[in-house]
Design a protein around this motif. Structure first.
Motif, PDB file in Angstrom:
ATOM      1  N   ARG A   1     -27.905  16.953  31.339  1.00 21.70           N
ATOM      2  CA  ARG A   1     -27.058  17.013  32.532  1.00 21.70           C
ATOM      3  C   ARG A   1     -27.942  17.390  33.722  1.00 21.70           C
ATOM      4  O   ARG A   1     -28.240  18.580  33.924  1.00 21.70           O
ATOM      5  N   PRO A   2     -28.400  16.421  34.497  1.00 22.60           N
ATOM      6  CA  PRO A   2     -29.290  16.736  35.622  1.00 22.60           C
ATOM      7  C   PRO A   2     -28.642  17.626  36.676  1.00 22.60           C
ATOM      8  O   PRO A   2     -29.305  18.478  37.267  1.00 22.60           O
ATOM      9  N   LEU A   3     -27.351  17.454  36.941  1.00 27.61           N
ATOM     10  CA  LEU A   3     -26.679  18.299  37.925  1.00 27.61           C
ATOM     11  C   LEU A   3     -26.676  19.761  37.478  1.00 27.61           C
ATOM     12  O   LEU A   3     -26.852  20.680  38.298  1.00 27.61           O
ATOM     13  N   GLN A   4     -26.497  19.955  36.187  1.00 27.62           N
ATOM     14  CA  GLN A   4     -26.534  21.321  35.685  1.00 27.62           C
ATOM     15  C   GLN A   4     -27.933  21.913  35.828  1.00 27.62           C
ATOM     16  O   GLN A   4     -28.085  23.094  36.158  1.00 27.62           O
ATOM     17  N   THR A   5     -28.983  21.083  35.601  1.00 28.31           N
ATOM     18  CA  THR A   5     -30.349  21.559  35.790  1.00 28.31           C
ATOM     19  C   THR A   5     -30.602  21.921  37.253  1.00 28.31           C
ATOM     20  O   THR A   5     -31.231  22.953  37.559  1.00 28.31           O
TER      21      THR A   5
ATOM     22  N   PHE B   1     -31.208  26.110  41.614  1.00 28.15           N
ATOM     23  CA  PHE B   1     -30.730  26.804  42.815  1.00 28.15           C
ATOM     24  C   PHE B   1     -30.399  28.256  42.510  1.00 28.15           C
ATOM     25  O   PHE B   1     -30.670  29.158  43.301  1.00 28.15           O
ATOM     26  N   ARG B   2     -29.807  28.474  41.359  1.00 25.39           N
ATOM     27  CA  ARG B   2     -29.492  29.846  40.976  1.00 25.39           C
ATOM     28  C   ARG B   2     -30.765  30.673  40.833  1.00 25.39           C
ATOM     29  O   ARG B   2     -30.815  31.837  41.265  1.00 25.39           O
ATOM     30  N   ALA B   3     -31.803  30.085  40.221  1.00 25.68           N
ATOM     31  CA  ALA B   3     -33.069  30.809  40.075  1.00 25.68           C
ATOM     32  C   ALA B   3     -33.682  31.112  41.444  1.00 25.68           C
ATOM     33  O   ALA B   3     -34.231  32.201  41.676  1.00 25.68           O
ATOM     34  N   LEU B   4     -33.584  30.136  42.394  1.00 26.59           N
ATOM     35  CA  LEU B   4     -34.119  30.365  43.735  1.00 26.59           C
ATOM     36  C   LEU B   4     -33.375  31.480  44.453  1.00 26.59           C
ATOM     37  O   LEU B   4     -33.981  32.363  45.084  1.00 26.59           O
ATOM     38  N   VAL B   5     -32.054  31.468  44.372  1.00 28.12           N
ATOM     39  CA  VAL B   5     -31.256  32.515  45.013  1.00 28.12           C
ATOM     40  C   VAL B   5     -31.599  33.873  44.431  1.00 28.12           C
ATOM     41  O   VAL B   5     -31.731  34.878  45.159  1.00 28.12           O
TER      42      VAL B   5
END
Length: 300
Positions: A243-247, A252-256
């Motif tokens: 699931r590319p969208l999930q990746t 983004f979560r890791a960046l935040v």
């Protein structure tokens, strides 16, 4: 003189003849006893005949059952490469139920992104070879195949013999228990002693019957253990779980989270570290200013 000698010789001859006749009669005397004992011979013959009749009755009553058929336990194990593990499990279950067997154990587990499974089935011995062939026809490739047999005839025969002896003992104990209860002077301890022994015999009979039923089940139904491994060539180029969208969302979560930690670090430096360092540096700054002022004063 001659007459006297002749008479003496005749007398000696008569004495010797009498003695000889007595010896002969003494040796012949036991003969009638033997003849008298001979009528008793039929009694021994009757006993032999009676023993033969008892042996014939015993043989006719079914005591000699002849040789027992062999009790053979059959087992088989397969390791198969299949295209679809879950579909193969369902097909094996359907096949086993058709021949009158059942699935005794099944376990499906994930290795990476694919499913593997192990299945244990019980099928009638008469259908074992046919079931093995049909299960192998489901596979892309047979990795491993093994069959084994175990002869449990000796154990089964021993159990039957022990059961007969224990059941005969049980009947005797039941008769003894009735006899003890009917005695006018019987005590409770006498009755309980016989009852305890009867209980022990009954427990041993039940245990042996359970083992006998277990062996009957093993002999009647063969055991097949099957390991199902998915084929590597059947794996898709793109995994169905990608699931590319999930990746992207995870990135983004890791960046935040990284920015949050950076901002937290700056806040700690401004609010906590800088004031502490300022308080520590004030005495040193004052000391340096004092030293500088004294040097200028001396120069003046």
């Amino acid at each position: 003189m001659r007459r006297a000698i002749l008479l003496l010789g005749v007398a000696l001859f008569l004495l010797i003849s009498c003695a000889s006749s007595r010896e002969v009669e003494r040796f012949r005397a036991p003969a009638p006893a033997v003849q008298e004992a001979s009528p008793a011979a039929p009694a021994g013959g009757a006993m032999v005949a009676e023993g033969e009749m008892i042996a014939e009755k015993t043989a006719a009553s079914g005591q000699d059952l002849g040789p027992m058929p062999r009790m053979i336990v059959r087992r088989a194990s397969l390791s198969l490469i299949v295209q679809d593990t879950m579909a193969a499990m369902e097909e094996i279950r359907r096949l086993v139920e058709e021949v009158g067997g059942y699935v005794s154990e099944s376990n499906a587990y994930r290795v990476g992104e694919q499913m593997q499974a192990s299945v244990t089935v019980r099928v009638p011995v008469s259908e074992l070879d046919r079931v093995l062939e049909q299960i192998k026809d489901m596979a892309v490739r047979v990795e491993h195949e093994q069959t084994s047999t175990e002869d449990v005839t000796a154990e089964y025969t021993d159990i039957e013999s022990r059961l007969r002896n224990l059941e005969a003992t049980e009947q005797e104990l039941l008769a003894l228990l009735r006899e003890v209860r009917e005695r006018p002077n019987a005590t409770a301890e006498d009755i309980l002693s016989v009852h305890r022994r009867l209980t022990e015999v009954r427990e041993e009979i039940e245990r042996l019957k359970g083992r006998q039923q277990y062996l009957d089940n093993l002999v009647a139904l063969a055991t097949i253990t099957i390991e199902l491994i998915p084929d590597a060539l059947s794996q898709p180029v793109i995994e169905p779980g990608w699931r590319p969208l999930q990746t992207l969302r995870s990135a983004f979560r890791a960046l935040v989270r990284a920015l949050e930690r950076l901002v937290d670090l700056i806040i700690w430096i401004v609010v906590f570290v800088v004031p502490i360092l300022t308080l520590i540096a004030i005495p040193f700054v004052l000391l340096l200013l004092l030293i500088h002022w004294l040097r200028r004063r001396r120069q003046r």
